[in-house]
Design an enzyme around this catalytic site. Structure first.
Site, mmCIF file in Angstrom:
data_model
loop_
_atom_site.group_PDB
_atom_site.id
_atom_site.type_symbol
_atom_site.label_atom_id
_atom_site.label_comp_id
_atom_site.label_asym_id
_atom_site.label_seq_id
_atom_site.Cartn_x
_atom_site.Cartn_y
_atom_site.Cartn_z
ATOM 1 N N TYR A 51 0.845 -1.208 0.000
ATOM 2 C CA TYR A 51 0.000 0.000 0.000
ATOM 3 C C TYR A 51 0.871 1.245 0.000
ATOM 4 O O TYR A 51 1.823 1.331 0.750
ATOM 5 C CB TYR A 51 -0.908 0.024 1.245
ATOM 6 C CG TYR A 51 -2.366 -0.113 0.863
ATOM 7 C CD1 TYR A 51 -2.947 0.825 0.015
ATOM 8 C CD2 TYR A 51 -3.136 -1.168 1.313
ATOM 9 C CE1 TYR A 51 -4.268 0.699 -0.372
ATOM 10 C CE2 TYR A 51 -4.453 -1.305 0.931
ATOM 11 C CZ TYR A 51 -5.017 -0.359 0.085
ATOM 12 O OH TYR A 51 -6.314 -0.476 -0.308
ATOM 13 N N GLU A 53 -0.578 4.774 -0.512
ATOM 14 C CA GLU A 53 -1.387 5.996 -0.714
ATOM 15 C C GLU A 53 -0.512 7.226 -0.520
ATOM 16 O O GLU A 53 0.270 7.298 0.430
ATOM 17 C CB GLU A 53 -2.562 6.011 0.252
ATOM 18 C CG GLU A 53 -3.666 5.096 -0.220
ATOM 19 C CD GLU A 53 -4.880 5.108 0.700
ATOM 20 O OE1 GLU A 53 -4.970 5.980 1.567
ATOM 21 O OE2 GLU A 53 -5.728 4.221 0.518
ATOM 22 N N ASP A 199 -6.090 13.633 -25.423
ATOM 23 C CA ASP A 199 -6.131 12.238 -24.963
ATOM 24 C C ASP A 199 -5.462 11.414 -26.061
ATOM 25 O O ASP A 199 -6.058 11.153 -27.111
ATOM 26 C CB ASP A 199 -7.592 11.817 -24.758
ATOM 27 C CG ASP A 199 -7.719 10.351 -24.350
ATOM 28 O OD1 ASP A 199 -6.723 9.609 -24.456
ATOM 29 O OD2 ASP A 199 -8.831 9.952 -23.958
ATOM 30 N N THR A 225 -3.505 6.214 -21.998
ATOM 31 C CA THR A 225 -3.398 4.878 -21.424
ATOM 32 C C THR A 225 -2.015 4.359 -21.806
ATOM 33 O O THR A 225 -1.336 4.938 -22.656
ATOM 34 C CB THR A 225 -4.477 3.923 -21.970
ATOM 35 O OG1 THR A 225 -4.463 3.987 -23.395
ATOM 36 C CG2 THR A 225 -5.851 4.271 -21.449
ATOM 37 N N LYS A 228 -1.952 0.491 -25.220
ATOM 38 C CA LYS A 228 -2.356 0.340 -26.631
ATOM 39 C C LYS A 228 -1.088 0.318 -27.496
ATOM 40 O O LYS A 228 -0.326 -0.639 -27.403
ATOM 41 C CB LYS A 228 -3.335 1.457 -26.995
ATOM 42 C CG LYS A 228 -4.616 1.399 -26.140
ATOM 43 C CD LYS A 228 -5.648 2.381 -26.585
ATOM 44 C CE LYS A 228 -6.943 2.216 -25.810
ATOM 45 N NZ LYS A 228 -6.992 3.051 -24.593
ATOM 46 N N ARG A 234 -2.101 -2.352 -18.493
ATOM 47 C CA ARG A 234 -3.301 -1.519 -18.473
ATOM 48 C C ARG A 234 -3.157 -0.492 -17.368
ATOM 49 O O ARG A 234 -3.178 -0.821 -16.183
ATOM 50 C CB ARG A 234 -4.544 -2.371 -18.232
ATOM 51 C CG ARG A 234 -4.659 -3.544 -19.183
ATOM 52 C CD ARG A 234 -6.005 -4.174 -19.077
ATOM 53 N NE ARG A 234 -6.957 -3.379 -19.818
ATOM 54 C CZ ARG A 234 -7.208 -3.565 -21.109
ATOM 55 N NH1 ARG A 234 -6.612 -4.508 -21.786
ATOM 56 N NH2 ARG A 234 -8.079 -2.795 -21.723
HETATM 57 N N1 DSN Z 1 -12.081 1.019 -25.438
HETATM 58 C C1 DSN Z 1 -10.872 1.561 -26.006
HETATM 59 C C2 DSN Z 1 -10.809 1.282 -27.471
HETATM 60 O O1 DSN Z 1 -10.987 0.140 -27.848
HETATM 61 O O2 DSN Z 1 -10.564 2.180 -28.257
HETATM 62 C C3 DSN Z 1 -10.692 2.959 -25.701
HETATM 63 O O3 DSN Z 1 -10.675 3.120 -24.327
#
Ligand code: DSN
Length: 413
Positions: A51, A53, A199, A225, A228, A234
């Site tokens: 933990y 925090e 984003d 994120t 990707k 993730r």
């Molecule tokens: N759900 C994602 C996508 O497939 O583009 C984006 O967060």
């Protein structure tokens, strides 16, 4: 303690089955990828036991001396990799959706006006869709693509911004296959004294690989994120200019989150290290080349693409000239082991559950080592299935070809 196979046979078996599915299928979901063994090792480490925090050197729990170093390393690598040295970066957001909400709640009051791209035009749920908390808590003005060109029209976006005067303007998309001009978005925001936010979740790896323009060093806030095109675990990060640091950090913790997922932070740090290598830059270039080859192949086969092609890692297939909807196409392709997602196309007459499009992406196949000749085969297979979904021979042949391809290109392990 016992291994997973000894402790929980059911879960172990399902994981083994999922490994086989990933190995034996073609992942063409534009937002999915395969992480390296090093990233998985960090993710599965004992860091999950801790933990933490708070923030480095300001924790609410003892024993964080190594976690602090991991988090600081992740921050430093992020700033370095994105050439964002003058930015602060928070690496604790659990994923992209909380990261975006954390920005809105940090910088605005509920009911304030925000501008974002509509989901059915290529945007994201958290860019103001009415079923999402973003759309419920803030007054979203949604922009889309030009009716004719299906591309962003910066003049129209500027006019809308001037008329509506939002306090924050979001750029970024999940189903848009052309370059996004982050500088234009920032300029529009500046003209109306709004905050600019990009984003870059889908584009992060391409930006690092310099095959897509960067929103740094001008955009006020950048969220992304990490799983990707960046090919990490993730998770998510929020970059902000120095004047927003306090508000952003306070909203991530304690505003919306508790303890950070330290195993993810470490895996993000490893990802950033991997992405700083020359080989990653080549990977990003190959993603785009592969997407363009796939686009050419599909077009030759009579498949329609929104905007007619791609500049990035994804293609949006318009199925309206075929007697098939996005849901059916996704199912048919899935049946032979090609994984895609159904997707709305701009001005779709279908519904989100039965839209008129599918979205295809090349990041995962490129990680496996697919190049030009394999992308041509994949494009032809997709075309055959979409054109003749009921032809058993075509289905059988496709399965055979996929088996050969997946055998030749194993998953990173
Ligand atoms: N759900 C994602 C996508 O497939 O583009 C984006 O967060």
């Amino acid at each position: 303690m016992n291994s997973l196979a000894q402790t929980d046979q059911k879960i172990n078996k399902l994981i083994q089955q999922e490994i086989k599915r990933q190995q034996n299928g073609l992942v063409m979901i534009a937002s999915e990828n395969y992480v390296s063994p090093a990233v998985r090792q960090a993710l599965g480490s004992v860091l999950t036991n801790k933990y933490s925090e708070g923030y480095p050197n300001k924790r609410y729990y003892g024993g964080n001396q190594f976690i602090d170093q991991i988090e600081l390393l992740a921050q430093e690598r992020a700033r370095q990799l994105f050439n964002a040295k003058q930015y602060h970066v928070n690496v604790q957001p659990y994923s992209g959706s909380p990261a975006n909400l954390e920005v809105y709640f940090a910088l605005l009051k509920p009911g304030d006006k925000i501008m974002g791209m509509a989901l059915d035009q290529g945007g994201h749920l958290t860019h103001g869709h009415r079923v999402n908390l973003s759309g419920k808590m803030f007054r979203f003005i949604q922009y889309g693509v030009d009716k004719k060109t299906k591309r962003l029209n910066y003049q129209a976006i500027r006019q809308l911004a001037k008329r509506e005067k939002p306090k924050l303007i979001i750029s970024g998309a999940t189903a848009y296959s052309r370059k996004i001009n982050f500088r234009q978005f920032h300029q529009i925001a500046q003209e109306i004294d709004a905050i600019s936010m990009a984003d870059i979740s889908h584009l992060a790896g391409l930006i690092v690989g310099q095959v897509h323009p960067s929103p740094f060093p001008f955009t006020d806030i950048v969220t992304t994120t990490t799983h990707k095109t960046l090919r990490g675990p993730r998770g998510a990060m929020i970059f902000c200019k120095q004047k927003f640091v306090k508000q952003i950090d306070r909203m991530v913790f304690p505003g919306m989150q508790g303890g950070p997922h330290n195993q993810t932070t470490a895996a993000i740090a490893v990802t950033l290290q991997e992405a700083s290598r020359v080989i990653f830059r080549r990977y990003a270039q190959k993603i785009v080349i592969n997407a363009q080859i796939l686009a050419q192949t599909l077009k030759k086969e009579g498949i329609k693409l929104v905007t007619g092609g791609t500049d990035n890692h994804l293609l949006l297939v318009d199925l309206t000239n075929l007697s098939i909807d996005g849901q059916t196409a996704t199912q048919l392709l899935s049946n032979i082991g090609i994984y895609v997602n159904k997707n709305m196309i701009p001005n779709d007459l279908g519904t989100p559950t039965k839209p008129s499009g599918i979205r295809l992406g090349t990041p995962a196949l490129t990680t496996r080592g697919f190049r030009q000749q394999e992308m041509i085969i994949v494009g032809q297979l997709i075309s055959q299935i979409l054109h003749q979904p009921k032809n058993k021979q075509i289905n059988q042949l496709a399965r055979k070809q996929i088996k050969q391809l997946t055998k030749r290109f194993p998953l990173p392990r």
